[in-house]
Design a protein around this motif. Structure first.
Motif, PDB file in Angstrom:
ATOM      1  N   ALA A   1      42.207  35.102  44.525  1.00 13.05           N
ATOM      2  CA  ALA A   1      41.823  33.983  45.545  1.00 13.05           C
ATOM      3  C   ALA A   1      42.484  32.655  45.051  1.00 13.05           C
ATOM      4  O   ALA A   1      42.698  31.665  45.762  1.00 13.05           O
ATOM      5  CB  ALA A   1      40.283  33.809  45.677  1.00 13.05           C
ATOM      6  N   ASP A   2      42.211  32.591  43.840  1.00 13.11           N
ATOM      7  CA  ASP A   2      43.063  31.196  42.861  1.00 13.11           C
ATOM      8  C   ASP A   2      44.598  31.155  43.270  1.00 13.11           C
ATOM      9  O   ASP A   2      45.083  30.127  43.466  1.00 13.11           O
ATOM     10  CB  ASP A   2      42.779  31.543  41.390  1.00 13.11           C
TER      11      ASP A   2
ATOM     12  N   GLU B   1      38.304  37.130  45.280  1.00 13.22           N
ATOM     13  CA  GLU B   1      37.609  36.248  44.040  1.00 13.22           C
ATOM     14  C   GLU B   1      37.112  37.247  42.807  1.00 13.22           C
ATOM     15  O   GLU B   1      36.826  36.615  41.855  1.00 13.22           O
ATOM     16  CB  GLU B   1      36.253  35.401  44.510  1.00 13.22           C
TER      17      GLU B   1
ATOM     18  N   ARG C   1      45.651  37.914  51.542  1.00  8.57           N
ATOM     19  CA  ARG C   1      45.597  36.761  52.558  1.00  8.57           C
ATOM     20  C   ARG C   1      45.012  37.439  54.051  1.00  8.57           C
ATOM     21  O   ARG C   1      44.931  36.653  54.974  1.00  8.57           O
ATOM     22  CB  ARG C   1      47.173  36.740  52.896  1.00  8.57           C
TER      23      ARG C   1
ATOM     24  N   THR D   1      41.936  33.878  36.333  1.00  7.67           N
ATOM     25  CA  THR D   1      42.556  33.641  37.454  1.00  7.67           C
ATOM     26  C   THR D   1      42.588  34.883  38.391  1.00  7.67           C
ATOM     27  O   THR D   1      42.735  36.022  38.007  1.00  7.67           O
ATOM     28  CB  THR D   1      44.063  33.319  37.105  1.00  7.67           C
TER      29      THR D   1
ATOM     30  N   LEU E   1      46.084  32.447  45.778  1.00  8.51           N
ATOM     31  CA  LEU E   1      46.218  32.055  47.445  1.00  8.51           C
ATOM     32  C   LEU E   1      46.200  30.308  47.100  1.00  8.51           C
ATOM     33  O   LEU E   1      46.810  29.698  48.064  1.00  8.51           O
ATOM     34  CB  LEU E   1      45.414  32.439  48.226  1.00  8.51           C
ATOM     35  N   LYS E   2      45.139  29.820  46.484  1.00  7.50           N
ATOM     36  CA  LYS E   2      44.958  28.262  46.420  1.00  7.50           C
ATOM     37  C   LYS E   2      46.264  27.744  45.862  1.00  7.50           C
ATOM     38  O   LYS E   2      46.633  26.525  46.321  1.00  7.50           O
ATOM     39  CB  LYS E   2      43.813  27.969  45.711  1.00  7.50           C
ATOM     40  N   LEU E   3      46.859  28.334  45.109  1.00  7.37           N
ATOM     41  CA  LEU E   3      48.155  27.892  44.176  1.00  7.37           C
ATOM     42  C   LEU E   3      49.283  27.537  45.472  1.00  7.37           C
ATOM     43  O   LEU E   3      50.286  26.776  45.176  1.00  7.37           O
ATOM     44  CB  LEU E   3      48.477  28.431  42.963  1.00  7.37           C
ATOM     45  N   ASP E   4      49.238  28.624  46.215  1.00  5.06           N
ATOM     46  CA  ASP E   4      50.345  28.195  47.266  1.00  5.06           C
ATOM     47  C   ASP E   4      50.509  26.901  48.097  1.00  5.06           C
ATOM     48  O   ASP E   4      51.538  26.710  48.396  1.00  5.06           O
ATOM     49  CB  ASP E   4      50.181  29.354  48.367  1.00  5.06           C
ATOM     50  N   ASP E   5      49.216  26.549  47.967  1.00  5.73           N
ATOM     51  CA  ASP E   5      49.200  25.081  48.648  1.00  5.73           C
ATOM     52  C   ASP E   5      49.589  23.829  47.814  1.00  5.73           C
ATOM     53  O   ASP E   5      49.768  22.826  48.210  1.00  5.73           O
ATOM     54  CB  ASP E   5      47.802  24.697  49.125  1.00  5.73           C
TER      55      ASP E   5
END
Length: 142
Positions: free
Chosen positions: A132-133, A71, A18, A129, A135-139
């Motif tokens: 970076a993936d 990534e 992050r 996975t 971190l996207k899942l947090d949203d």
């Protein structure tokens, strides 16, 4: 089941993923934010540093940062580094293969066949996975 050590390693790496490029975070801050015992975290980060995943800087502006891009770091890579093979049975391990002592014949073992499908699916997810993936899942609401 993954070890507590692997879970802590992944949590620490997500925190570092992050960060803005060029910034670091002190081990004490990671420890507090993630409720990871500091001494244990020191051991984990040293292992990740030896593997070339994180770097550390000394001094006032020191701390830890990812050495690789988020990534480029997969969950599978981290789990293998910390916990070893990703296989529920020793006969399914790629790096620590061992024939099951009670097995008559691997090619006709029904248990092995089922867990081979589970293992292949698990590896596919973990090896594709990245941090970076995650971190996207947090949203994404669960």
């Amino acid at each position: 089941m993954i070890s507590q050590k692997a879970k802590y390693a992944l949590r620490a790496l997500v925190v570092l993923a992050r960060l803005k490029a060029g910034t670091t975070m002190m081990i004490g801050q990671i420890s507090r934010e993630q409720a990871i015992p500091k001494k244990f975290l020191e051991q984990i980060l040293l292992e990740l540093k030896r593997a070339g995943i994180v770097m550390s800087l000394r001094g006032r502006a020191g701390g830890y940062a990812l050495l690789k891009a988020p990534e480029e770091v997969t969950f599978g890579e981290v789990l293998r580094l910390v916990d070893g093979p990703i296989a529920p049975l020793p006969c399914l391990s790629k790096i620590a293969y061992r024939r099951c002592e009670d097995c008559q014949e691997e090619t006709s073992c029904e248990v092995r066949h089922v867990f081979e499908r589970v293992t292949l699916a698990t590896r596919a997810v973990l090896d594709s996975t990245t941090l970076a993936d995650a971190l996207k899942l947090d949203d994404i609401p669960v």
